[in-house]
Motif scaffolding. Sequence first.
Motif, PDB file in Angstrom:
ATOM      1  N   VAL A 113      80.945 -38.619  52.807  1.00 45.95           N
ATOM      2  CA  VAL A 113      79.892 -39.263  52.005  1.00 45.95           C
ATOM      3  C   VAL A 113      78.512 -38.784  52.466  1.00 45.95           C
ATOM      4  CG1 VAL A 113      78.771 -41.468  51.536  1.00 45.95           C
ATOM      5  CG2 VAL A 113      81.254 -41.286  51.404  1.00 45.95           C
ATOM      6  N   SER A 114      78.320 -38.716  53.776  1.00 43.08           N
ATOM      7  CA  SER A 114      77.032 -38.248  54.288  1.00 43.08           C
ATOM      8  C   SER A 114      76.760 -36.825  53.831  1.00 43.08           C
ATOM      9  CB  SER A 114      77.021 -38.323  55.816  1.00 43.08           C
ATOM     10  OG  SER A 114      77.201 -39.650  56.261  1.00 43.08           O
ATOM     11  N   GLN A 115      77.790 -35.992  53.862  1.00 46.38           N
ATOM     12  CA  GLN A 115      77.622 -34.605  53.435  1.00 46.38           C
ATOM     13  C   GLN A 115      77.263 -34.536  51.955  1.00 46.38           C
ATOM     14  OE1 GLN A 115      80.628 -31.775  54.680  1.00 46.38           O
ATOM     15  NE2 GLN A 115      80.672 -30.901  52.639  1.00 46.38           N
ATOM     16  N   LEU A 116      77.958 -35.345  51.121  1.00 47.16           N
ATOM     17  CA  LEU A 116      77.688 -35.331  49.690  1.00 47.16           C
ATOM     18  C   LEU A 116      76.280 -35.848  49.390  1.00 47.16           C
ATOM     19  CD1 LEU A 116      81.114 -36.591  48.307  1.00 47.16           C
ATOM     20  CD2 LEU A 116      80.214 -34.271  48.207  1.00 47.16           C
ATOM     21  N   VAL A 117      75.841 -36.891  50.123  1.00 47.56           N
ATOM     22  CA  VAL A 117      74.477 -37.404  49.932  1.00 47.56           C
ATOM     23  C   VAL A 117      73.453 -36.350  50.298  1.00 47.56           C
ATOM     24  CG1 VAL A 117      72.805 -39.093  50.780  1.00 47.56           C
ATOM     25  CG2 VAL A 117      75.134 -39.818  50.232  1.00 47.56           C
ATOM     26  N   TYR A 118      73.713 -35.642  51.415  1.00 41.27           N
ATOM     27  CA  TYR A 118      72.783 -34.588  51.844  1.00 41.27           C
ATOM     28  C   TYR A 118      72.725 -33.481  50.803  1.00 41.27           C
ATOM     29  CZ  TYR A 118      70.407 -31.399  55.039  1.00 41.27           C
ATOM     30  OH  TYR A 118      69.488 -30.564  55.626  1.00 41.27           O
ATOM     31  N   GLU A 119      73.896 -33.069  50.300  1.00 40.49           N
ATOM     32  CA  GLU A 119      73.929 -32.008  49.292  1.00 40.49           C
ATOM     33  C   GLU A 119      73.253 -32.468  48.003  1.00 40.49           C
ATOM     34  OE1 GLU A 119      77.958 -30.894  48.765  1.00 40.49           O
ATOM     35  OE2 GLU A 119      78.132 -29.894  50.701  1.00 40.49           O
ATOM     36  N   ASN A 120      73.474 -33.721  47.622  1.00 39.70           N
ATOM     37  CA  ASN A 120      72.863 -34.236  46.410  1.00 39.70           C
ATOM     38  C   ASN A 120      71.334 -34.194  46.521  1.00 39.70           C
ATOM     39  OD1 ASN A 120      72.935 -35.591  43.812  1.00 39.70           O
ATOM     40  ND2 ASN A 120      72.244 -37.419  44.905  1.00 39.70           N
ATOM     41  N   GLY A 121      70.813 -34.589  47.696  1.00 46.60           N
ATOM     42  CA  GLY A 121      69.370 -34.526  47.889  1.00 46.60           C
ATOM     43  C   GLY A 121      68.845 -33.104  47.839  1.00 46.60           C
ATOM     44  N   TYR A 122      69.622 -32.177  48.439  1.00 45.63           N
ATOM     45  CA  TYR A 122      69.186 -30.780  48.415  1.00 45.63           C
ATOM     46  C   TYR A 122      69.147 -30.245  46.992  1.00 45.63           C
ATOM     47  CZ  TYR A 122      69.551 -25.746  48.491  1.00 45.63           C
ATOM     48  OH  TYR A 122      69.361 -24.425  48.239  1.00 45.63           O
ATOM     49  N   PHE A 123      70.210 -30.516  46.198  1.00 48.20           N
ATOM     50  CA  PHE A 123      70.258 -29.987  44.844  1.00 48.20           C
ATOM     51  C   PHE A 123      69.165 -30.610  43.960  1.00 48.20           C
ATOM     52  CE2 PHE A 123      74.793 -28.956  45.896  1.00 48.20           C
ATOM     53  CZ  PHE A 123      74.632 -27.587  45.782  1.00 48.20           C
ATOM     54  N   ARG A 124      68.845 -31.868  44.198  1.00 49.50           N
ATOM     55  CA  ARG A 124      67.760 -32.472  43.436  1.00 49.50           C
ATOM     56  C   ARG A 124      66.432 -31.779  43.752  1.00 49.50           C
ATOM     57  NH1 ARG A 124      68.268 -39.075  43.181  1.00 49.50           N
ATOM     58  NH2 ARG A 124      70.155 -39.154  41.886  1.00 49.50           N
ATOM     59  N   GLN A 125      66.200 -31.542  45.033  1.00 48.63           N
ATOM     60  CA  GLN A 125      64.973 -30.856  45.425  1.00 48.63           C
ATOM     61  C   GLN A 125      64.956 -29.442  44.866  1.00 48.63           C
ATOM     62  OE1 GLN A 125      64.443 -30.590  49.632  1.00 48.63           O
ATOM     63  NE2 GLN A 125      62.405 -29.666  49.496  1.00 48.63           N
ATOM     64  N   HIS A 126      66.113 -28.785  44.897  1.00 44.90           N
ATOM     65  CA  HIS A 126      66.188 -27.419  44.380  1.00 44.90           C
ATOM     66  C   HIS A 126      65.933 -27.399  42.876  1.00 44.90           C
ATOM     67  CE1 HIS A 126      67.443 -23.241  44.195  1.00 44.90           C
ATOM     68  NE2 HIS A 126      68.232 -23.554  43.180  1.00 44.90           N
TER      69      HIS A 126
END
Length: 845
Positions: A113-126
């Motif tokens: 879950v932590s990994q998915l949240v981190y990736e989700n934040g990265y993709f939103r910023q991207h």
Amino acid sequence: MAMSCKDANKAAAAAVGIMDNGKYVRYTPEQVEALERLYHECPKPSSIRRQQLIRECPILSHIEPKQIKVWFQNRRCREKQRKEASRLQSVNRKLSAMNKLLMEENDRLQKQVSQLVYENGYFRQHTQNNALPTKDTSCESAVTSSQQHRLTPQHPPRDASPAGLLSIAEETLTEFLSKATGTAVEWVQMPGMKPGPDSIGIVAISHGCTGVAARACGLVGLEPTRVAEILKERPSWFRDCRAVNVLNVLPTANGGTIELIYMQLYAPTTLAPGRDFWLLRYTSVMDDGSLVVCERSLGNTQNGPSMPPVPNFVRAEMLPSGYLIRPCEGGGSIIHIVDHMNLEPWSVPEVLRPLYESSTMLAQKTTIAALRQLRQIAQDVSQSSVTNWGRRPAALRALGHRLSRGFNEALNGFSDEGWSLMGSDGMDDVTIVVNSNPEKLMGLNLSFTNGYPSVCNAVLCAKASMLLQNVPPAILLRFLREHRSEWADNNVDAYSAAAVKVGPCTFLGSQVGSFGGQVILPLAQTIEHGELLEVIKLEGVGHSPEDAMLPRDVFLLQLCSGIDENAVGTCAELIFAPIDASFADDAPLLPSGFRIIPLDSGKEASSPNRTLDLASALEIGTAGNKASNDIVVTSGATRSVMTIAFEFAFESHMQDHVASIARQYVRSIISSVQRVALALSPSHLGLQASLRSPLGTPEAHTLARWICQSYRSYMGVDLLKSAGEGSESILKALWNHSDAIICCSIKAMPVFTFANQAGLDMLETTLVALQDISLEKIFDDHGRKNLCSEFPQIMQQGFACLQSGICLSSMRRPVSYECVVAWKVLNEDENAHCICFMFVNWSFV
């Protein structure tokens, strides 16, 4: 006086105090030893036996029988307490291990879950900064970079030396562990699998990764080394595995082993080739004492040793997979299983690609099968039991395994086993392969005894596949199992039984007689995870004098699996082989049967308790039948592929004749299955619901009451002699009536709407397919003339009696009857509801 727990424990092995008229009686160690010895011989002796014990054992002569009785009661109580304490300790250890397993799984899920949240934040910023013309990989997260690295791995150059293979093995171990306990793959819980203390384990399937993958973890009551031995012997528990050949073994410096393996898998259907794998398997012990067995395919990317392509097989890829086995406190093991494959779906027709793209099917056939095998072996070790026919559960599973593998062998027909393809007859719907290999027939020839020569020197297999639309595989398979007369030919069954019993074989297609019906004998039946192994007895085969060598009763060993409608992605199989009544575990088997594989990921929405006939409805009762007959038709048709294969032993000079008969037989089975499948289709049932009353509902009870009341009104006697007053008892008595009772509609072209069990047996059909049979179809010309002449009398007078004659079943078999009593069935308003026919003393000709 009350005894303390400490005194009670000491009493099991030393002197015991017993209250007798206010006094203690203290036993000597010798007396306790004698009583313990007698207890093991007879834990619960009668009063006569206790007096006999005192007489036979002088050391007990001064003890009264009442005191002996109390001692045995206390001894049995202490034994029960010890067993209960041991059971509770075992349950506590299991729960502790399961709790540890769930905590680890929870930690893994939190990381995911932590990994998915981190990736989700990265993709939103991207996404917000997507104005950049080019992608700057330097600002990507470490998690994303590692994911890209896994998807497109860059392996350094290696060779086939021990050092190069060890490098591949260590990399395989790391990737496997990241899947088993890490977040390398996004796992989701498999539909229908709920973890818990009594479940087989925690089962998950992959979401959005390359190929198909499944993961399971659970507890088994075996030591880690034993677990590894069992799992390495993949053909012993994975029925689709044809062979595993270890071509080379290399020891490693850390005490492990590297094995180079070639593995072959059977094709599940005639429409696809088999799969093979060229693998590296690495076995090692980790620092914490865990045992790891991991494997992966050797391909061009690793630059390791290569294996040339093999004809009739498609080279598939196994991505890092394996088993992590950890010792459990108090005994047993905690096991993590990962199966990850790329089965090359491009090599099969598009309609079959879901079979090779389904992680659920991989989990059912491979991952869960491994856990079940381990648990069954652990249970065999702890509980030494003997089932019917004197066979232990392991022996029964071995018979089922032989049936399944024999069916796979015939279905695939590999040339290295002696199979060769026969030319077609102009139609490609049925394929014929022949095997004249002496090794294939060596076991078969052992059964030709009693002075008869062995004349069958070849085996023929006729096989075909067909696509089924919107038919629940579990329901269709259950129908094929319970209603063999709907599709089987008794001549073929008798011929096959004679081929493996005494010989010589007669010509296929000769008039052998008729079966009175099938009986599922409780001789060798086991039920494990929805699988049944049973003996079927086909009774009442009549013979002419020239057919005296054929068996009167035909016995079939039958394997039935996949009958649970709740299991998602399960393959349904019905495989059987003729056997002798007193067959040995190594008796020759020629398996034939059906395999139905769902092609859609979703499952049918029909209830698992849905019944096929009135007998099932009566057993469940009124309360349960309303739910069992509420059929929910799913939106969109579901598909499955059925594969049929039948084996015949024959004399070589009869090859063309037997092949022609086999083709005709399999085509007739295909026609029968298509007819049955149409009748069992939920959509078909929904459209025809108005033609019949729902079974087990008040309408069925009302119809049974109308039938009996109308019979009493016209005949002056009761139809049912021993029926009670309740509607349910009347319906049950009517269902079990010995004569065939059948109702038909009052129309210009009457069709049947209801029949009791005898009526269904006579017509060789079911309530589902009954509505497709018209009244005139079951009579011959003479019977139709009698019916036409008597029909006006039935409508005017209300009843009539037809003389003896011949009618035909749905399978066009002649049935004789002594007479037919017909009467109008009147409803509550005294209006004609239907016409009821009772065929008295009927039998197959």
